[in-house]
Motif scaffolding. Structure first.
Motif, PDB file in Angstrom:
ATOM      1  N   PRO A 103       0.728  -1.215   0.020  1.00 17.62           N
ATOM      2  CA  PRO A 103      -0.033   0.033   0.162  1.00 17.62           C
ATOM      3  C   PRO A 103       0.588   1.445   0.135  1.00 17.62           C
ATOM      4  N   GLN A 104       2.078   1.143   0.653  1.00 13.40           N
ATOM      5  CA  GLN A 104       2.939   2.378   0.902  1.00 13.40           C
ATOM      6  C   GLN A 104       3.793   2.475  -0.468  1.00 13.40           C
ATOM      7  N   ALA A 105       4.081   1.486  -0.981  1.00  9.93           N
ATOM      8  CA  ALA A 105       4.893   1.393  -2.238  1.00  9.93           C
ATOM      9  C   ALA A 105       3.980   2.124  -3.427  1.00  9.93           C
ATOM     10  N   ILE A 106       2.872   1.675  -3.556  1.00  9.33           N
ATOM     11  CA  ILE A 106       2.019   1.737  -4.736  1.00  9.33           C
ATOM     12  C   ILE A 106       1.625   3.185  -4.879  1.00  9.33           C
ATOM     13  N   ARG A 107       1.361   3.649  -3.494  1.00  7.24           N
ATOM     14  CA  ARG A 107       0.924   5.255  -3.306  1.00  7.24           C
ATOM     15  C   ARG A 107       1.933   6.068  -4.007  1.00  7.24           C
ATOM     16  N   ARG A 108       3.135   5.569  -3.687  1.00  9.08           N
ATOM     17  CA  ARG A 108       4.248   6.691  -4.067  1.00  9.08           C
ATOM     18  C   ARG A 108       4.728   6.282  -5.586  1.00  9.08           C
ATOM     19  N   VAL A 109       4.126   5.333  -6.309  1.00  6.15           N
ATOM     20  CA  VAL A 109       4.565   5.215  -7.352  1.00  6.15           C
ATOM     21  C   VAL A 109       3.435   5.716  -8.772  1.00  6.15           C
ATOM     22  N   VAL A 110       2.272   6.106  -8.269  1.00  4.46           N
ATOM     23  CA  VAL A 110       1.265   6.239  -8.801  1.00  4.46           C
ATOM     24  C   VAL A 110       1.606   7.457 -10.163  1.00  4.46           C
ATOM     25  N   PRO A 111       2.196   8.303  -9.796  1.00  2.00           N
ATOM     26  CA  PRO A 111       2.592   9.348 -10.935  1.00  2.00           C
ATOM     27  C   PRO A 111       3.672   8.746 -11.930  1.00  2.00           C
ATOM     28  N   ALA A 112       4.580   7.854 -11.519  1.00  2.00           N
ATOM     29  CA  ALA A 112       5.582   7.187 -12.392  1.00  2.00           C
ATOM     30  C   ALA A 112       4.691   6.100 -13.293  1.00  2.00           C
ATOM     31  N   LEU A 113       3.879   5.702 -12.631  1.00  2.00           N
ATOM     32  CA  LEU A 113       2.889   4.483 -13.455  1.00  2.00           C
ATOM     33  C   LEU A 113       2.029   5.382 -14.468  1.00  2.00           C
ATOM     34  N   GLY A 114       1.529   6.583 -14.059  1.00  2.00           N
ATOM     35  CA  GLY A 114       0.827   7.455 -15.084  1.00  2.00           C
ATOM     36  C   GLY A 114       1.656   7.861 -16.117  1.00  2.00           C
ATOM     37  N   ASN A 115       2.699   8.058 -15.904  1.00  2.00           N
ATOM     38  CA  ASN A 115       3.736   8.623 -17.245  1.00  2.00           C
ATOM     39  C   ASN A 115       3.832   7.467 -18.059  1.00  2.00           C
ATOM     40  N   TYR A 116       4.006   6.227 -17.553  1.00  2.00           N
ATOM     41  CA  TYR A 116       4.078   5.160 -18.642  1.00  2.00           C
ATOM     42  C   TYR A 116       2.784   4.864 -19.117  1.00  2.00           C
ATOM     43  N   VAL A 117       1.633   5.124 -18.718  1.00  2.00           N
ATOM     44  CA  VAL A 117       0.403   5.135 -19.319  1.00  2.00           C
ATOM     45  C   VAL A 117       0.353   6.103 -20.441  1.00  2.00           C
ATOM     46  N   ILE A 118       0.936   7.298 -20.453  1.00  2.00           N
ATOM     47  CA  ILE A 118       0.887   8.214 -21.408  1.00  2.00           C
ATOM     48  C   ILE A 118       1.908   7.856 -22.422  1.00  2.00           C
ATOM     49  N   ALA A 119       3.100   7.081 -21.997  1.00  2.00           N
ATOM     50  CA  ALA A 119       4.161   6.428 -22.931  1.00  2.00           C
ATOM     51  C   ALA A 119       3.515   5.349 -23.801  1.00  2.00           C
ATOM     52  N   MET A 120       2.391   4.897 -23.285  1.00  2.00           N
ATOM     53  CA  MET A 120       1.919   3.529 -23.711  1.00  2.00           C
ATOM     54  C   MET A 120       0.849   3.962 -24.955  1.00  2.00           C
ATOM     55  N   PHE A 121       0.082   5.191 -24.401  1.00  2.00           N
ATOM     56  CA  PHE A 121      -0.781   5.886 -25.041  1.00  2.00           C
ATOM     57  C   PHE A 121      -0.008   6.180 -26.582  1.00  2.00           C
ATOM     58  N   LYS A 122       1.159   6.673 -26.491  1.00  2.00           N
ATOM     59  CA  LYS A 122       1.787   7.525 -27.543  1.00  2.00           C
ATOM     60  C   LYS A 122       2.254   6.261 -28.512  1.00  2.00           C
ATOM     61  N   ASP A 123       2.430   4.945 -27.803  1.00  2.00           N
ATOM     62  CA  ASP A 123       2.852   4.080 -28.553  1.00  2.00           C
ATOM     63  C   ASP A 123       1.978   3.008 -29.487  1.00  2.00           C
ATOM     64  N   ARG A 174       2.391  15.443 -13.428  1.00  2.00           N
ATOM     65  CA  ARG A 174       3.481  16.268 -12.477  1.00  2.00           C
ATOM     66  C   ARG A 174       2.751  16.894 -11.344  1.00  2.00           C
ATOM     67  N   ALA A 175       1.586  17.311 -11.549  1.00  2.00           N
ATOM     68  CA  ALA A 175       0.859  17.825 -10.141  1.00  2.00           C
ATOM     69  C   ALA A 175       0.980  16.828  -9.111  1.00  2.00           C
ATOM     70  N   LEU A 176       0.486  15.752  -9.613  1.00  2.00           N
ATOM     71  CA  LEU A 176       0.353  14.512  -8.577  1.00  2.00           C
ATOM     72  C   LEU A 176       1.812  14.067  -7.944  1.00  2.00           C
ATOM     73  N   GLU A 177       2.620  14.213  -8.905  1.00  2.00           N
ATOM     74  CA  GLU A 177       4.022  14.123  -8.123  1.00  2.00           C
ATOM     75  C   GLU A 177       4.268  14.862  -7.269  1.00  2.00           C
ATOM     76  N   ARG A 178       4.288  16.225  -7.668  1.00  2.00           N
ATOM     77  CA  ARG A 178       4.511  17.341  -6.638  1.00  2.00           C
ATOM     78  C   ARG A 178       3.859  17.041  -5.393  1.00  2.00           C
ATOM     79  N   ARG A 179       2.456  16.630  -5.433  1.00  2.00           N
ATOM     80  CA  ARG A 179       1.627  16.642  -4.170  1.00  2.00           C
ATOM     81  C   ARG A 179       2.106  15.345  -3.199  1.00  2.00           C
ATOM     82  N   LEU A 180       2.511  14.143  -4.110  1.00  2.00           N
ATOM     83  CA  LEU A 180       2.968  12.877  -3.415  1.00  2.00           C
ATOM     84  C   LEU A 180       4.301  12.996  -2.925  1.00  2.00           C
ATOM     85  N   GLY A 181       5.025  13.879  -3.643  1.00  2.00           N
ATOM     86  CA  GLY A 181       6.593  14.018  -3.262  1.00  2.00           C
ATOM     87  C   GLY A 181       6.890  14.646  -2.096  1.00  2.00           C
ATOM     88  N   ASN A 182       5.854  15.454  -1.704  1.00  2.00           N
ATOM     89  CA  ASN A 182       6.029  16.152  -0.205  1.00  2.00           C
ATOM     90  C   ASN A 182       5.328  15.772   0.947  1.00  2.00           C
TER      91      ASN A 182
END
Lengths: 217, 243, 253
Positions: free
Chosen positions: A140-160, A209-217
């Protein structure tokens, strides 16, 4: 050369939007597969047995370091010879999900490493079983902090996803191609497709990016 | 498969390598130009480079390639397929690379900039003599990842009919029908090239770090602290029975 | 209040018997020997405090008992049995950094292990947890997340969490050193209460000499991986025999 033809643009737009739906469908299903498989890889790469770790690591490295397009061809042409037949879209989703799972595995790994050591220690001190420690405390703790990174890969996948056009999936690019082949005008459909990608990918990446900033702090 | 067909694959490999090198050079130039531009003092320069980066990061490389090849001619320019491929890859990966350049430059401690300022270096000298030499070694690992992504991206050029590896494989598949074998072989070829790139870049990183007087970390992954219980049967695992 | 407080007296452990035993335990980290053939015992129901300069191996002892580390040599017995995952369930630990699970609310932090390790029903665990949280003065914070609490409150939750397992031995690893000074007293008061009103065995590492003097039956002075002096607190704090103990005490006071 003729300049931009608006009526032709309006004429192809419905087909392109139908293609967009296929593109989004492939992205969504591919993401689900990538999220699940990636977690499987990440956990397999942490098992104590070398006989699991080593082959999984090798397969993951191989898939990550070879082109998705060729993997799609492989799945598309080779699976049927083994008697396994999927629709092109299903093949595409499997290809996307498999390819991107090797990236999400890395994301999960970083997320799991980011959980403070004290959490493992506290779980040990409470004698929580290994399974429970993973399910209730670490993941639960690990997945919470990786949500933005996963989101970025969804975008990359979308473009592929346009690569799926190469295995006959009627996505946006394939629709544009067919429209172009019919009328010998590629400019309008392909420009519209390119713009649609930016229009969807850019705001989504801002969101991440907004999500990253929010979860990052 | 006959030797002739193997030859076709190796010819394809050669084109893939050329395409990789050309677009990597283009991408690197764009990456530095756009990365530095985004740190410019002038807002208009920052804005224009920002639009470029966001646009090309936002769009799909394959669609861009199609656009340069099919759409651009109708607007008056006809590009040779190889150049359309190179340009599309260079523009896309240049945009990604510019983020690496920008990030690495911004990661150089502000104190370095201040020290350079105190020594009355010109802005150009500050960048060239103080900032970049420290930032470049940091760029090597992410550039390595991008280079491998670029190598994988060259397969897209096959849809333009460029005779690179994936295209060669298609021809051989049509000739022999042995799809498993053909695609298996070229996947391994891509993997070997990617492996060699990784190795080469690691060497480069070590030399780049040594040149700024830093001891390179031998291996980032082994240096990482692993939480107990996270890996293997080491100390602190749970439910591992008597110890 | 005493009824809320966990204690467990099994048939094998008669009061006053040995509960923890270190036999010639050695622990090295690389070239440094942190514990050097250490022998010591803690009797049932006693409160033992380990003092000594940092790096002297005190915390290592607690981590060995928690099986977060394994000894390089020697044996550790708890309740007469060699230490393993099963025996470890008799031991609870409170950490310097609290280590509460940030993804769980306060109540679930305390019920998680009783439900999944001891097999308590949810209702039983909740009832037990509520009693303990009441005892540490946090009966009103059941639904808070750890990040919404002060350090002192988090540490009191951590104490409740450890006690919910009804351990026979409670390990306290510098439980106040991460706290702001004004929050220390609340945590120490809770521990003092537990020490007075239960027969739980305590093994603490602390820099709070007043607290050590207050609750301990016995104080062990550590230096360079060995116990150089031990005795009741009046003796160690009042009339230390060893030169190193005197130096240490004058340094911390």
């Amino acid at each position: 050369m003729k300049t931009w033809d608006w009526s032709y643009t309006g004429h192809v737009l419905p087909d392109l939007l139908r293609g967009l739906l296929v593109t989004l469908e492939a992205t969504a299903l591919g993401s689900v597969l990538a999220f699940l498989l990636g977690l499987v890889w990440a956990l397999a790469l942490r098992t104590p047995t070398r006989w699991v770790r080593w082959p999984v690591g090798a397969v993951v490295e191989f898939i990550r370091n070879t082109p998705l397009l060729v993997q799609l061809f492989f799945l598309f042409y080779v699976l049927p010879t083994a008697g396994i037949t999927f629709s092109p879209l299903t093949t595409g989703v499997i290809g996307l999900g498999l390819h991107y799972s090797t990236y999400t595995a890395e994301v999960y790994r970083a997320g799991i490493d980011g959980v403070p050591v004290g959490q493992w220690e506290a779980a040990t001190a409470l004698s929580l079983p290994r399974r429970r420690t993973w399910i209730a405390v670490i993941l639960p703790q690990a997945i919470r902090r990786v949500v933005p990174a996963l989101g970025n890969y969804v975008i990359a996948m979308f473009k592929d996803t346009p690569m799926l056009a190469a295995i006959t999936v009627l996505d946006m690019l394939k629709q544009a191609e067919e429209a172009g082949a019919e009328s010998f005008r590629y400019t309008e459909p392909i420009t519209v497709v390119g713009l649609l990608f930016v229009l969807i990918a850019y705001p989504t990446s801002l969101l991440m990016r907004a999500l990253e900033r929010r979860l990052g702090n | 498969m006959t030797t002739g067909l193997y030859e076709l694959l190796f010819k394809g490999l050669w084109v893939t390598l050329q395409l990789t090198v050309f677009s990597a050079v283009l991408a690197a130039l764009i990456a530095f130009a756009a990365g530095l531009a985004r740190l410019s003092r002038f807002w208009i320069v920052r804005f224009v480079s920002g639009v470029y980066v966001e646009f090309f990061r936002g769009t799909s490389a394959l669609v861009l390639m199609f656009w340069l090849f099919f759409a651009l001619p109708l607007l008056g320019w006809q590009l040779a397929a190889l150049w359309a491929g190179t340009l599309a890859l260079g523009l896309s990966y240049g945009a990604y690379g510019s983020e690496v350049v920008r990030g690495a430059i911004r990661a150089v401690p502000a104190a370095q900039r201040e020290a350079a300022l105190a020594l009355s270096f010109t802005p150009w000298q500050r960048m060239w003599l103080v900032i970049l030499p420290q930032a470049v070694p940091e760029m090597v690992p992410p550039f390595c990842n991008l280079l491998i992504e670029l190598l994988k991206g060259t397969a897209l050029a096959s849809v333009l009919g460029i005779g690179e590896l994936a295209f060669g494989a298609q021809l051989v598949r049509l000739a022999t029908g042995q799809s498993a074998q053909v695609y298996g072989i070229i996947l391994v070829m891509y993997f070997v090239v990617a492996f060699l790139i990784t190795r080469g870049m690691r060497l480069l990183e070590r030399r780049a770090k040594a040149s700024v007087g830093r001891v390179p970390q031998r291996d980032r992954t082994t240096a990482k602290r692993v939480p107990p219980g996270a890996v293997g049967p080491g100390v602190g695992t749970i439910g591992g029975g008597a110890r | 209040m005493a009824t809320d407080i966990p204690h467990q007296t099994t048939s094998e452990t008669t009061a006053g018997g040995e509960l923890v035993r270190f036999e010639k335990v050695t622990k090295r980290f690389g070239a440094t020997t942190v514990l050097d053939r250490l022998d010591f015992t803690v009797s049932q129901g006693k409160h033992v405090t380990l003092i000594g300069p940092s790096g002297s191996g005190k915390t290592t002892i607690l981590r060995l008992l928690m099986t977060l580390l394994t000894p390089d040599d020697g044996r550790i017995l708890v309740d007469g049995q060699p230490l393993d995952a099963e025996v470890r369930k008799k031991i609870g630990m409170v950490f310097q950094q609290f280590n509460l699970f940030p993804n769980m609310r306060v109540l679930r932090n305390v019920t998680e292990a009783p439900v999944h390790v001891l097999g308590l029903s949810k209702d039983e665990a909740v009832e037990r947890a509520k009693g303990l949280l009441e005892m540490v003065g946090l009966g009103g914070k059941l639904d808070a997340y750890p990040t919404q609490l002060s350090g002192g409150q988090q540490q009191r939750v951590a104490i409740a969490r450890a006690l919910a397992m009804r351990p026979q031995v409670l390990l306290l690893d510098e439980v106040t050193s991460a706290l702001d000074p004004e929050l220390v007293a609340g945590v120490l008061d809770v521990l003092r209460d537990i020490a007075r009103s239960t027969d739980i065995t305590m093994l603490c590492v602390t820099h709070e000499m007043n607290f050590a003097r207050d609750i301990s039956d016995r104080v062990l002075m550590f230096d360079e991986g060995r116990v150089i002096e031990s005795g009741p607190p009046e003796q160690i704090f009042g009339a230390p025999e060893h030169e190193r103990t005197r130096e240490f005490l004058s340094a911390v006071h």
